[in-house]
Scaffold this active site. Structure first.
Site, PDB file in Angstrom:
ATOM      1  N   ASP A  52       0.842  -1.206   0.000  1.00 43.19           N
ATOM      2  CA  ASP A  52       0.000   0.000   0.000  1.00 43.19           C
ATOM      3  C   ASP A  52       0.875   1.253   0.000  1.00 43.19           C
ATOM      4  O   ASP A  52       0.361   2.377  -0.063  1.00 43.19           O
ATOM      5  CB  ASP A  52      -1.012  -0.018   1.149  1.00 43.19           C
ATOM      6  N   SER A  53       2.201   1.059   0.028  1.00 39.53           N
ATOM      7  CA  SER A  53       3.115   2.183  -0.219  1.00 39.53           C
ATOM      8  C   SER A  53       2.812   2.817  -1.575  1.00 39.53           C
ATOM      9  O   SER A  53       3.241   3.934  -1.848  1.00 39.53           O
ATOM     10  CB  SER A  53       4.569   1.705  -0.169  1.00 39.53           C
ATOM     11  N   ASP A  91      -0.818  -6.318  -0.247  1.00 42.50           N
ATOM     12  CA  ASP A  91      -1.166  -5.680   1.021  1.00 42.50           C
ATOM     13  C   ASP A  91      -2.678  -5.572   1.161  1.00 42.50           C
ATOM     14  O   ASP A  91      -3.374  -5.244   0.192  1.00 42.50           O
ATOM     15  CB  ASP A  91      -0.603  -4.242   1.041  1.00 42.50           C
ATOM     16  N   LYS A 120      -0.751  -9.660   2.936  1.00 42.99           N
ATOM     17  CA  LYS A 120      -0.044  -9.127   4.108  1.00 42.99           C
ATOM     18  C   LYS A 120      -0.983  -8.173   4.846  1.00 42.99           C
ATOM     19  O   LYS A 120      -1.666  -7.384   4.201  1.00 42.99           O
ATOM     20  CB  LYS A 120       1.222  -8.376   3.683  1.00 42.99           C
ATOM     21  N   GLU A 122      -1.327  -5.494   8.310  1.00 46.01           N
ATOM     22  CA  GLU A 122      -0.755  -4.805   9.461  1.00 46.01           C
ATOM     23  C   GLU A 122      -1.627  -5.054  10.678  1.00 46.01           C
ATOM     24  O   GLU A 122      -2.839  -5.208  10.552  1.00 46.01           O
ATOM     25  CB  GLU A 122      -0.702  -3.288   9.201  1.00 46.01           C
ATOM     26  N   GLU A 189       8.917  -4.145  10.609  1.00 36.95           N
ATOM     27  CA  GLU A 189       9.346  -2.852  10.053  1.00 36.95           C
ATOM     28  C   GLU A 189       9.854  -1.942  11.167  1.00 36.95           C
ATOM     29  O   GLU A 189       9.159  -1.724  12.170  1.00 36.95           O
ATOM     30  CB  GLU A 189       8.164  -2.192   9.313  1.00 36.95           C
TER      31      GLU A 189
END
Ligand code: KIV
Length: 272
Positions: A52-53, A91, A120, A122, A189
């Site tokens: 999502d960067s 993501d 992935k 968070e 991270e």
């Protein structure tokens, strides 16, 4: 010593576990389109993440928060066309995991539409049940601990996580519980190198680091950072490989080589 070579087979989770056991580092990068994905596949990048960067490096937002499931699917579909052997990871964006049912529906849809092998997400202990649910429905999961950019407003900025004794203990405990819940991989991270090393040794699943020191089982960086084209100041844990190389392809290969030979990250790209 590793020297640049293409991947010899399709990357699977059992193969990544085998690399962990053998002590061979796993090279990962983000990509958002077909052309870069193709180069990464050819250069031996084992996991390609549609992160999502993309909200920041592709769309120009200040955070990753505006990214949608549709954005990840759009870029994921393009990246998938460029990958023959690398594993495709997607993501789960902000707001796509607000209930277990929503997470299951979104992950299922994203995997079906793109052909990705793993998602992935968070979140620490609050996402334990989600990891369990996805795992129960046979969706491979990479959990993401440490700095979690989707929580930037809660965390009050982009900071190294797990520096004090209590938060370090909590992160180790959460990592173990996440593995127990069925996670297949863990991404750390911006975590002090010593803590990331401990977590890597504690867990059976492969641990991928970004700003987490050289002892993780693998490394990931954002494509724009290794090419030196991200807007603003580059994060201290990243490295511009294109500045030392004649082409994008050799820059990607140089990154893979340094990860495999444990020359990246060095102390200047890690936190204590
Ligand atoms: O979104 C992303 O690119 C990521 C990497 C920084 C690991 O999560």
């Amino acid at each position: 010593m590793y020297s640049p070579r293409p991947l010899h087979k399709k990357i699977t989770l059992p193969y990544l576990h085998q690399l962990k056991q053998q002590g061979e580092k796993i090279a990962c990068l983000t990509a958002y389109d077909y052309s870069f994905a193709r180069l990464m596949d050819v250069c031996g990048v084992e996991i390609v993440l549609v992160g999502d960067s993309l909200g920041m490096v592709i769309q120009g937002h200040d955070t990753t928060i505006p990214v949608t499931v549709e954005d990840i699917e759009y870029h994921g579909t393009a990246v998938a066309r460029g990958l023959e052997k690398s594993m495709l990871m997607l993501d789960m964006p902000y707001g796509s995991l607000n209930s277990q049912q929503q997470a299951l529906d979104n992950a299922t849809r994203m995997i079906k539409r793109t052909g990705a092998q793993i998602v992935k997400l968070e979140g620490g202990i609050t996402q334990l049940k989600t990891v369990e649910t996805l795992s129960k429905y046979r969706i491979p999961v990479c959990a993401h601990l440490g700095l979690q950019p989707q929580s930037v407003h809660k965390m009050g900025g982009y900071r190294v996580q797990g520096r004090d004794h209590d938060s370090a203990i909590e992160m180790k405990d959460t990592a173990l519980q996440i593995q127990e819940a069925g996670a297949d991989l863990l991404l750390l991270e911006c975590v002090p190198e010593s803590l990331a090393t401990e977590i890597t040794q504690l867990l059976q699943i492969p641990v991928i680091g970004i700003g987490a020191g050289v002892h993780c089982d693998g490394q990931i960086l954002v494509l724009q950072d290794i090419l030196g084209i991200a807007h603003g100041k580059a994060p201290s844990f990243s490295k511009n490989y294109l500045s030392e190389q004649p082409s994008i392809e050799t820059a990607i290969s140089a990154y893979v080589t340094e990860v495999k030979n444990q020359n990246f990250p060095d102390a200047s790209h890690s936190f204590s």
